[in-house]
Design an enzyme around this catalytic site. Structure first.
Site, PDB file in Angstrom:
ATOM      1  N   HIS A  51      42.861  35.537  -1.809  1.00  0.00           N
ATOM      2  CA  HIS A  51      43.097  36.993  -1.886  1.00  0.00           C
ATOM      3  C   HIS A  51      42.084  37.711  -1.003  1.00  0.00           C
ATOM      4  O   HIS A  51      41.093  37.105  -0.566  1.00  0.00           O
ATOM      5  CB  HIS A  51      42.920  37.474  -3.331  1.00  0.00           C
ATOM      6  N   HIS A 133      37.736  40.364   3.929  1.00  0.00           N
ATOM      7  CA  HIS A 133      37.721  38.915   4.183  1.00  0.00           C
ATOM      8  C   HIS A 133      38.460  38.183   3.082  1.00  0.00           C
ATOM      9  O   HIS A 133      38.543  38.665   1.957  1.00  0.00           O
ATOM     10  CB  HIS A 133      36.279  38.404   4.252  1.00  0.00           C
TER      11      HIS A 133
HETATM   12  P1  ATP Z   1      32.832  32.819  -8.943  1.00  0.00           P
HETATM   13  O1  ATP Z   1      32.058  34.066  -9.285  1.00  0.00           O
HETATM   14  O2  ATP Z   1      33.100  31.931 -10.120  1.00  0.00           O
HETATM   15  O3  ATP Z   1      32.254  32.079  -7.802  1.00  0.00           O
HETATM   16  P2  ATP Z   1      34.731  34.601  -7.695  1.00  0.00           P
HETATM   17  O4  ATP Z   1      33.573  35.190  -6.965  1.00  0.00           O
HETATM   18  O5  ATP Z   1      35.950  34.277  -6.927  1.00  0.00           O
HETATM   19  O6  ATP Z   1      34.302  33.271  -8.468  1.00  0.00           O
HETATM   20  P3  ATP Z   1      34.560  36.948  -9.280  1.00  0.00           P
HETATM   21  O7  ATP Z   1      33.061  36.864  -9.272  1.00  0.00           O
HETATM   22  O8  ATP Z   1      35.226  37.389 -10.536  1.00  0.00           O
HETATM   23  O9  ATP Z   1      35.184  35.557  -8.878  1.00  0.00           O
HETATM   24  O10 ATP Z   1      34.966  37.941  -8.105  1.00  0.00           O
HETATM   25  C1  ATP Z   1      36.284  38.320  -7.888  1.00  0.00           C
HETATM   26  C2  ATP Z   1      36.408  38.846  -6.476  1.00  0.00           C
HETATM   27  O11 ATP Z   1      35.573  39.989  -6.293  1.00  0.00           O
HETATM   28  C3  ATP Z   1      35.983  37.849  -5.406  1.00  0.00           C
HETATM   29  O12 ATP Z   1      36.784  38.079  -4.245  1.00  0.00           O
HETATM   30  C4  ATP Z   1      34.550  38.243  -5.118  1.00  0.00           C
HETATM   31  O13 ATP Z   1      34.183  37.901  -3.800  1.00  0.00           O
HETATM   32  C5  ATP Z   1      34.607  39.740  -5.290  1.00  0.00           C
HETATM   33  N1  ATP Z   1      33.339  40.273  -5.767  1.00  0.00           N
HETATM   34  C6  ATP Z   1      32.587  39.790  -6.776  1.00  0.00           C
HETATM   35  N2  ATP Z   1      31.489  40.545  -6.989  1.00  0.00           N
HETATM   36  C7  ATP Z   1      31.538  41.540  -6.076  1.00  0.00           C
HETATM   37  C8  ATP Z   1      30.700  42.665  -5.774  1.00  0.00           C
HETATM   38  N3  ATP Z   1      29.601  42.920  -6.453  1.00  0.00           N
HETATM   39  N4  ATP Z   1      31.083  43.478  -4.756  1.00  0.00           N
HETATM   40  C9  ATP Z   1      32.217  43.244  -4.057  1.00  0.00           C
HETATM   41  N5  ATP Z   1      33.050  42.216  -4.303  1.00  0.00           N
HETATM   42  C10 ATP Z   1      32.720  41.372  -5.286  1.00  0.00           C
END
Ligand code: ATP
Ligand code: MG
Length: 181
Positions: A51, A133
């Protein structure tokens, strides 16, 4: 409502807005992920989780969901054509990704409209500068690459996703979808 695999209801939800690829685009992105993995190693993201995040809300009480979706219902944003042609690697988290070298203005407009709608709905929100990205690899080495085959993506809608961080990593549930005009 989002449930864990054990059937427990989650509150607060871990929410983000995203572009969710259609099946054909997902397949192509997954193909690029395989290609990038050959060069950079690491761990490929599961195809069904690929995504492009538009805005990350983090922990959000379920009680705020109606106000949020009402604010987003009022957004009028245009459909857009993305060309994902730029592989990238971040040293700090070893993420390998694919993004657009020239993001169309409609993408920035959609992100701004979402940031405004989130703020309007009264959700505490810390907008960071948006780097469009698709994460393809974790724990990737980075380094030089041959030319990358661009991925064309006709974006016709966006979604609200609930993320469940579980033992096997993040699992996502699309909980709402909005059409672009
Ligand atoms: P994991 O944290 O288990 O590695 P993940 O990063 O895919 O998995 P989430 O942390 O729930 O899952 O994040 C969901 C999405 O939001 C991902 O695309 C992540 O890159 C993005 N994301 C997470 N934290 C932030 C943030 N603080 N600012 C912008 N985007 C974020
Ligand atoms: Mg994360």
């Amino acid at each position: 409502m989002t449930e864990t695999t054990s059937g427990k209801l989650l509150d607060p939800l871990r929410l983000f807005f995203a572009l969710w690829p259609d099946d054909a685009t997902r397949t192509t992105l997954n193909h690029t992920g395989k290609w990038l993995h050959k060069h950079w190693d690491g761990r490929r993201m599961r195809a069904d989780t690929l995504h492009l995040t538009l805005a990350f809300l983090g922990r959000t009480p379920v009680a705020q969901l109606d106000a949020l979706t009402a604010s987003v219902d009022a957004i009028e944003a245009q459909a857009l054509e993305l060309t994902l042609d730029q592989p990238g690697h971040w040293q700090h988290n070893r993420v390998g990704w694919l993004g657009p070298s020239q993001p169309p203005p409609q993408l920035g407009e959609l992100v701004s409209a979402l940031n405004a709608a989130i703020q309007q709905s009264g959700i505490a929100f810390d907008a960071r500068p948006h780097v469009p990205h698709v994460t393809l690899l974790r724990n990737a080495a980075g380094g030089g690459l041959p030319a990358c085959q661009p991925v064309a993506w006709s974006v016709r809608d966006f979604v609200l996703v609930s993320s469940r961080i579980e033992e096997d990593g993040a699992n996502y549930d699309v909980i709402r979808r909005w059409s672009l005009t």
